[in-house]
Design an enzyme around this catalytic site. Structure first.
Site, PDB file in Angstrom:
ATOM      1  N   ASP A   1       0.972  -1.228  -0.010  1.00 15.18           N
ATOM      2  CA  ASP A   1      -0.041   0.074   0.029  1.00 15.18           C
ATOM      3  C   ASP A   1       0.970   1.193  -0.142  1.00 15.18           C
ATOM      4  OD1 ASP A   1      -2.320   1.648   0.220  1.00 15.18           O
ATOM      5  OD2 ASP A   1      -2.429   1.576   2.311  1.00 15.18           O
ATOM      6  N   SER A   2       0.144   2.571  -0.350  1.00 10.16           N
ATOM      7  CA  SER A   2       1.155   3.794  -0.224  1.00 10.16           C
ATOM      8  C   SER A   2       1.447   4.152   1.284  1.00 10.16           C
ATOM      9  CB  SER A   2       0.407   4.875  -0.841  1.00 10.16           C
ATOM     10  OG  SER A   2      -0.912   4.965  -0.048  1.00 10.16           O
TER      11      SER A   2
ATOM     12  N   CYS B   1      -4.096  -1.178  -2.045  1.00  8.05           N
ATOM     13  CA  CYS B   1      -4.160   0.300  -2.128  1.00  8.05           C
ATOM     14  C   CYS B   1      -5.445   0.347  -3.158  1.00  8.05           C
ATOM     15  CB  CYS B   1      -2.951   0.967  -2.542  1.00  8.05           C
ATOM     16  SG  CYS B   1      -3.265   2.741  -3.063  1.00  8.05           S
TER      17      CYS B   1
ATOM     18  N   GLU C   1      -5.614   8.745  10.820  1.00  2.00           N
ATOM     19  CA  GLU C   1      -4.377   8.859  11.343  1.00  2.00           C
ATOM     20  C   GLU C   1      -4.080   9.451  12.706  1.00  2.00           C
ATOM     21  OE1 GLU C   1      -1.621   9.747   7.986  1.00  2.00           O
ATOM     22  OE2 GLU C   1      -2.064   7.888   7.193  1.00  2.00           O
TER      23      GLU C   1
ATOM     24  N   CYS D   1     -11.294   2.690   0.335  1.00  3.22           N
ATOM     25  CA  CYS D   1     -10.003   3.153   0.908  1.00  3.22           C
ATOM     26  C   CYS D   1      -9.855   2.440   2.059  1.00  3.22           C
ATOM     27  CB  CYS D   1      -9.771   4.472   1.441  1.00  3.22           C
ATOM     28  SG  CYS D   1      -8.307   5.122   1.967  1.00  3.22           S
TER      29      CYS D   1
ATOM     30  N   HIS E   1      -7.994   3.101   4.716  1.00  3.07           N
ATOM     31  CA  HIS E   1      -8.154   3.393   6.028  1.00  3.07           C
ATOM     32  C   HIS E   1      -9.670   3.486   6.651  1.00  3.07           C
ATOM     33  CE1 HIS E   1      -4.230   5.219   5.168  1.00  3.07           C
ATOM     34  NE2 HIS E   1      -4.259   6.039   6.359  1.00  3.07           N
TER      35      HIS E   1
END
Length: 270
Positions: free
Chosen positions: A16-17, A79, A158, A190, A192
């Site tokens: 993933d990024s 991702c 985050e 996504c 996240h």
């Protein structure tokens, strides 16, 4: 029998990024606890969502070649932006099977929708690519897809703001448009976003089914390995973590996304 064991003992590569793909790794580790997993987080170039297709493809080719050099039996593109921009290219230049979150999430959404109205939320890059709608309409042209970029969701996660009044207000601002479209299924496009799943469900209501792409791709990985006769059915899984920048930050923040403690992270120059 020995050859089969060696074949199945090879690790699964996941990239993933940044941190988000750890939700995918976590889902795979829970569903397939005997599998060895190698994770690469491209922390030097995060986020991918605002970058061009050409740039993201260059990054992901290098990462996939690195994972291929580690002897993986399968690469999971964890991702959404990378899946949208570069999966087709990667399948042509990498010599191990590859699977992306968009394919997996789309299949599960199709299985769940009743009124053929599916919402998709993700980064700007994923939404602009229209990748989910294209994948879904391959299977059913009658599906209506409604997409929405939610750029504030990643920093919320985050910063650890997974719940609370402010988080719910931001979710409502982004998602009321999709709710008004009468969607009955929502894809979290996504990696996240699964950490916001509880708050999102609270805001949009229980009648809308949330598709967590991490869970969806874990099942797709299991099915593919089973089909290829590569499931590891002995011992317990070992985990390796690699990043392109700032291993300490990754180790500290990664625990929010991955249920197990991350003890060692290795920085790699690609």
């Amino acid at each position: 029998m020995r050859e089969k064991q060696i074949k199945s003992n090879k690790p699964i590569g996941i990239f993933d990024s940044g941190f988000g793909g750890l939700t995918v790794m976590s889902a795979i580790s829970k569903l397939l606890p005997k599998e060895n997993l190698i994770y690469f987080g491209d922390s030097a170039h995060v986020p991918y969502g605002s970058k061009s297709k050409k740039v993201v493809t260059n990054f992901t080719v290098n990462i996939s070649k690195f994972l291929e050099s580690k002897g993986v039996k399968l690469i999971v593109v964890a991702c959404n932006t990378a899946s949208a921009f570069s999966l087709n290219t990667l399948k042509k230049v990498i010599n191990v099977p590859m699977i992306g979150v968009i394919e997996a999430g789309s299949v599960v959404a199709l299985q769940n929708t009743k009124n053929k109205k599916i919402g998709v939320i993700g980064t700007e890059g994923t939404v602009k690519s229209n990748a989910y709608a294209k994948e879904i309409k391959k299977h059913d042209r009658k599906i209506n897809c409604f997409s929405k970029a939610c750029p504030l969701f990643v920093p919320l996660v985050e910063e650890g703001w997974n719940k609370g009044k402010i988080t719910e207000e931001i979710i409502n601002v982004y998602l009321k448009e999709l709710v008004n479209k009468k969607i009955d299924t929502l894809i979290l496009g996504c990696t996240h976003y699964p950490l916001l799943k509880g708050s999102i469900q609270k805001v949009i209501g229980k009648k809308i089914k949330i598709i967590d792409s991490a869970t969806a791709i874990a099942m797709a990985v299991k099915n593919l390995l089973k089909k290829n006769n590569q499931l590891k059915n002995f011992g317990s899984g070992k985990y390796e973590f690699y990043v392109s920048d700032d291993p300490e930050k990754f180790k500290n923040l990664g625990s929010k996304f991955f249920d197990k403690k991350i003890n060692k992270v290795i920085k790699v120059e690609l």
